[in-house]
Enzyme design. Structure first.
Site, PDB file in Angstrom:
ATOM      1  N   ILE A 167       0.841  -1.207   0.000  1.00  0.00           N
ATOM      2  CA  ILE A 167       0.000   0.000   0.000  1.00  0.00           C
ATOM      3  C   ILE A 167       0.876   1.257   0.000  1.00  0.00           C
ATOM      4  O   ILE A 167       0.562   2.233  -0.677  1.00  0.00           O
ATOM      5  CB  ILE A 167      -0.938   0.002   1.235  1.00  0.00           C
ATOM      6  CG1 ILE A 167      -1.830  -1.252   1.259  1.00  0.00           C
ATOM      7  CG2 ILE A 167      -1.782   1.271   1.274  1.00  0.00           C
ATOM      8  CD1 ILE A 167      -2.781  -1.379   0.108  1.00  0.00           C
ATOM      9  N   CYS A 217       7.291  -1.294   8.218  1.00  0.00           N
ATOM     10  CA  CYS A 217       6.613  -1.332   6.916  1.00  0.00           C
ATOM     11  C   CYS A 217       7.638  -1.648   5.824  1.00  0.00           C
ATOM     12  O   CYS A 217       8.599  -0.898   5.642  1.00  0.00           O
ATOM     13  CB  CYS A 217       5.928   0.011   6.627  1.00  0.00           C
ATOM     14  SG  CYS A 217       5.231   0.023   4.956  1.00  0.00           S
ATOM     15  N   GLY A 244      -5.603  -9.139  11.686  1.00  0.00           N
ATOM     16  CA  GLY A 244      -5.370  -8.275  10.542  1.00  0.00           C
ATOM     17  C   GLY A 244      -6.108  -8.715   9.299  1.00  0.00           C
ATOM     18  O   GLY A 244      -7.282  -8.389   9.087  1.00  0.00           O
TER      19      GLY A 244
HETATM   20  C1  SIN Z   1       1.592  -0.362   3.800  1.00  0.00           C
HETATM   21  O1  SIN Z   1       0.978   0.702   3.945  1.00  0.00           O
HETATM   22  O2  SIN Z   1       2.329  -0.547   2.822  1.00  0.00           O
HETATM   23  C2  SIN Z   1       1.428  -1.449   4.802  1.00  0.00           C
HETATM   24  C3  SIN Z   1       1.792  -1.013   6.163  1.00  0.00           C
HETATM   25  C4  SIN Z   1       2.826  -1.869   6.809  1.00  0.00           C
HETATM   26  O3  SIN Z   1       3.210  -2.907   6.277  1.00  0.00           O
HETATM   27  O4  SIN Z   1       3.278  -1.501   7.897  1.00  0.00           O
END
Ligand code: SIN
Length: 306
Positions: free
Chosen positions: A71, A131, A266
């Protein structure tokens, strides 16, 4: 009478089942579908100092027993979080933990300072140092003991609220990072964030994710999450929140036995946003059948072979 409550710092949660950041929006999007008062806590989507569009699509793809995402921390930014979301949390009974992410020590600190400067009923922060989907920051902190310690220490000075460092499994020794967070003043760690993975389409020969790599979540990573929690529990004494592939009450029990005091659900929320309510019901049934009065007593109780 079965007691599902768990304690973390000075806070008592009604049960140990929280929803994980990034899988439940900002916590207010689906009140008609889900009785959120049944959730142990809501960890809101990662918020950065400035708004972010995130990575280009495709950024989510289903895999065997899991999901890959990249994301890229799409979010509204801390200023809108403060003006538009924090006021809406006032009427919620469910504890809200704000997840924050940054690309530098100063960015993380600036977010915390901004939120701490306004009145809110947020009970704490989960700090995303794991992330895998951004070029700067994120996992860069969570793979480095020194940076983890410096960030934790800096944030500790800015807040007395709950401070939870969210750890990456993409490291050689997750216990070293957990110990760094503990020694620098974190109240807890949450483990694990997603595992770096890739998807390829054999026919088109293309990567299934625009950014090539993404973070793998879902039942496929539960054994990795359990091992991480168990190893941290053996080495550290700070509370652990277990994450990774939880879909039912028995999964929660497994994480508690491994050493967690609570868990975050999740990926399963995407299939069924009401799943946490079902998981909490499962836990009552488990406790009743196993004649357990207090679920918190299970933590760390796994029997391993000598
Ligand atoms: C994302 O926003 O890419 C996912 C968030 C994460 O993996 O911490």
């Amino acid at each position: 009478m079965i007691d599902l409550t768990v304690k973390l710092k000075n806070i008592t949660f009604r049960n140990p089942v929280f929803v994980a950041s990034g899988t439940f929006g900002y916590g207010i999007e689906i009140p008609d579908l889900v009785d959120i008062s049944r959730l142990g806590a809501i960890i809101t989507k990662s918020v950065t100092l400035h708004p972010r569009e995130g990575n280009p699509p495709p950024r989510i793809v289903e895999t065997a027993s899991g999901m890959l995402n990249s994301i890229g921390l799409a979010n509204v930014g801390v200023d809108r979080y403060i003006t538009e979301l924090i006021p809406r949390y006032e009427s919620l009974e469910t504890p809200i933990i704000m997840n924050i992410a940054g690309s530098s020590l100063d960015e993380y600190t600036a977010i915390l300072r901004k939120v701490e400067s306004v009145s809110s009923n947020i009970i704490g922060y989960e700090v995303n140092i794991s992330c895998p989907n951004v070029k700067k920051g994120g996992m860069q902190f969570g793979v480095d003991r020194e940076l983890t310690a410096r960030l934790t220490e800096q944030l500790r000075k800015c807040t007395e609220r709950l401070l939870i460092m969210k750890l990456s499994p993409n490291v050689t020794d997750i216990t070293a990072i957990a110990a760094a967070a503990e020694n620098a003043g974190a109240d807890a760690v949450s483990a694990i964030n997603t595992v770096v993975g890739m998807g390829i389409d054999a026919i088109t020969r293309k990567s299934k994710i625009y950014m090539t790599y993404g973070g793998l979540s879902g039942p496929a990573i539960k054994p990795i999450g359990l091992a991480a929690v168990h190893k941290i529990h053996r080495k550290c004494s700070l509370p652990i929140i277990g994450i990774g592939g939880i879909t039912c009450g028995n999964d929660v029990v497994e994480y508690l036995l491994a050493g967690a005091i609570a868990v975050e659900v999740g990926t399963a929320n995407f299939r069924n946003p009401g799943i946490v309510q079902a998981i909490v019901r499962d836990l009552y049934t488990y406790c009743k059948e196993q004649k357990i009065d207090q679920i918190s007593g299970l933590s760390g109780g796994v029997e391993t072979y000598p």
